[in-house]
Scaffold this motif. Structure first.
Motif, PDB file in Angstrom:
ATOM      1  N   THR A  17       0.811  -1.220   0.000  1.00 24.20           N
ATOM      2  CA  THR A  17       0.000   0.000   0.000  1.00 24.20           C
ATOM      3  C   THR A  17       0.842   1.267   0.000  1.00 24.20           C
ATOM      4  O   THR A  17       0.623   2.174  -0.811  1.00 24.20           O
ATOM      5  CB  THR A  17      -0.964   0.004   1.208  1.00 24.20           C
ATOM      6  OG1 THR A  17      -1.747  -1.179   1.155  1.00 24.20           O
ATOM      7  CG2 THR A  17      -1.860   1.217   1.187  1.00 24.20           C
ATOM      8  N   VAL A  18       1.806   1.364   0.877  1.00 25.91           N
ATOM      9  CA  VAL A  18       2.615   2.587   0.957  1.00 25.91           C
ATOM     10  C   VAL A  18       3.445   2.764  -0.308  1.00 25.91           C
ATOM     11  O   VAL A  18       3.660   3.895  -0.767  1.00 25.91           O
ATOM     12  CB  VAL A  18       3.496   2.594   2.228  1.00 25.91           C
ATOM     13  CG1 VAL A  18       4.608   1.575   2.156  1.00 25.91           C
ATOM     14  CG2 VAL A  18       4.055   3.989   2.479  1.00 25.91           C
ATOM     15  N   ARG A  20       2.520   1.827  -3.316  1.00 25.96           N
ATOM     16  CA  ARG A  20       1.576   2.318  -4.337  1.00 25.96           C
ATOM     17  C   ARG A  20       1.338   3.815  -4.168  1.00 25.96           C
ATOM     18  O   ARG A  20       1.232   4.555  -5.147  1.00 25.96           O
ATOM     19  CB  ARG A  20       0.251   1.570  -4.242  1.00 25.96           C
ATOM     20  CG  ARG A  20       0.301   0.184  -4.793  1.00 25.96           C
ATOM     21  CD  ARG A  20      -1.088  -0.450  -4.834  1.00 25.96           C
ATOM     22  NE  ARG A  20      -0.942  -1.876  -4.936  1.00 25.96           N
ATOM     23  CZ  ARG A  20      -1.102  -2.733  -3.926  1.00 25.96           C
ATOM     24  NH1 ARG A  20      -1.457  -2.300  -2.729  1.00 25.96           N
ATOM     25  NH2 ARG A  20      -0.923  -4.018  -4.119  1.00 25.96           N
ATOM     26  N   MET A  21       1.225   4.250  -2.912  1.00 24.16           N
ATOM     27  CA  MET A  21       1.022   5.674  -2.656  1.00 24.16           C
ATOM     28  C   MET A  21       2.198   6.491  -3.195  1.00 24.16           C
ATOM     29  O   MET A  21       2.003   7.544  -3.806  1.00 24.16           O
ATOM     30  CB  MET A  21       0.824   5.911  -1.156  1.00 24.16           C
ATOM     31  CG  MET A  21      -0.483   5.343  -0.634  1.00 24.16           C
ATOM     32  SD  MET A  21      -0.618   5.389   1.161  1.00 24.16           S
ATOM     33  CE  MET A  21      -0.594   7.136   1.470  1.00 24.16           C
ATOM     34  N   HIS A  24       2.148   6.878  -6.972  1.00 27.02           N
ATOM     35  CA  HIS A  24       1.158   7.812  -7.509  1.00 27.02           C
ATOM     36  C   HIS A  24       1.569   9.273  -7.373  1.00 27.02           C
ATOM     37  O   HIS A  24       0.875  10.157  -7.856  1.00 27.02           O
ATOM     38  CB  HIS A  24      -0.209   7.579  -6.847  1.00 27.02           C
ATOM     39  CG  HIS A  24      -0.925   6.399  -7.411  1.00 27.02           C
ATOM     40  ND1 HIS A  24      -1.691   6.456  -8.546  1.00 27.02           N
ATOM     41  CD2 HIS A  24      -0.949   5.108  -6.997  1.00 27.02           C
ATOM     42  CE1 HIS A  24      -2.181   5.262  -8.809  1.00 27.02           C
ATOM     43  NE2 HIS A  24      -1.736   4.427  -7.899  1.00 27.02           N
ATOM     44  N   LYS A  25       2.702   9.532  -6.723  1.00 34.33           N
ATOM     45  CA  LYS A  25       3.186  10.907  -6.610  1.00 34.33           C
ATOM     46  C   LYS A  25       3.724  11.357  -7.964  1.00 34.33           C
ATOM     47  O   LYS A  25       4.387  10.593  -8.672  1.00 34.33           O
ATOM     48  CB  LYS A  25       4.290  11.004  -5.550  1.00 34.33           C
ATOM     49  CG  LYS A  25       3.788  10.779  -4.139  1.00 34.33           C
ATOM     50  CD  LYS A  25       4.897  10.888  -3.120  1.00 34.33           C
ATOM     51  CE  LYS A  25       5.477  12.247  -2.979  1.00 34.33           C
ATOM     52  NZ  LYS A  25       4.716  13.265  -2.300  1.00 34.33           N
TER      53      LYS A  25
END
Length: 131
Positions: A17-18, A20-21, A24-25
């Motif tokens: 999850t982190v 993927r975050m 997306h930046k």
């Protein structure tokens, strides 16, 4: 910013999850290295596919698989040469073979890249027999 992450626990999609975050930046190119499978909690988990196309998953074969402090990623040098990352994040303790390997390969291939390792020093390994 090209980020290369090495994390044996991220064979499970739910543990990404982190990453993927970060992927997306704007302006971030995030690559994740995992083994083909990992053994934990008495079960073997095969690497799950990545559905998010912004996170680039690299499944590399390992030596000494299933031993958290002893895993060595084969072909990591080739991937470093190919990607030329700006930063390496290795989810491994400093005494872990994966961390030591990443440190040595970084010095030889991408010496200007930043490097971060994980350290959980809440266990006195000397008392339980770990060097």
């Amino acid at each position: 910013m090209r980020l290369l992450i090495v994390d044996h626990m991220a064979v499970e999609s739910s543990r990404r999850t982190v990453y993927r975050m970060l992927a997306h930046k704007d302006g971030w190119d995030v690559h994740l290295v995992v083994p083909p499978e990992w053994s934990g909690a008495g079960r073997i988990v095969r690497c799950e596919d990545e559905e998010d196309s912004t996170l680039h998953l690299h499944v590399l074969p390992v030596v000494f698989g299933h031993r958290a402090h002893r895993v060595i990623y084969r072909h990591l040098a080739q991937l470093l040469r190919q990607l030329q990352p700006d930063f390496l994040y290795v989810n491994a303790e400093p005494e872990n073979y994966a961390a030591i390997g990443a440190l040595a390969l970084r010095a030889m291939i991408v010496p200007r890249a930043g490097l971060s390792l994980v350290s959980w020093r809440n266990i006195d390994h000397r008392k339980i027999g770990y060097p």
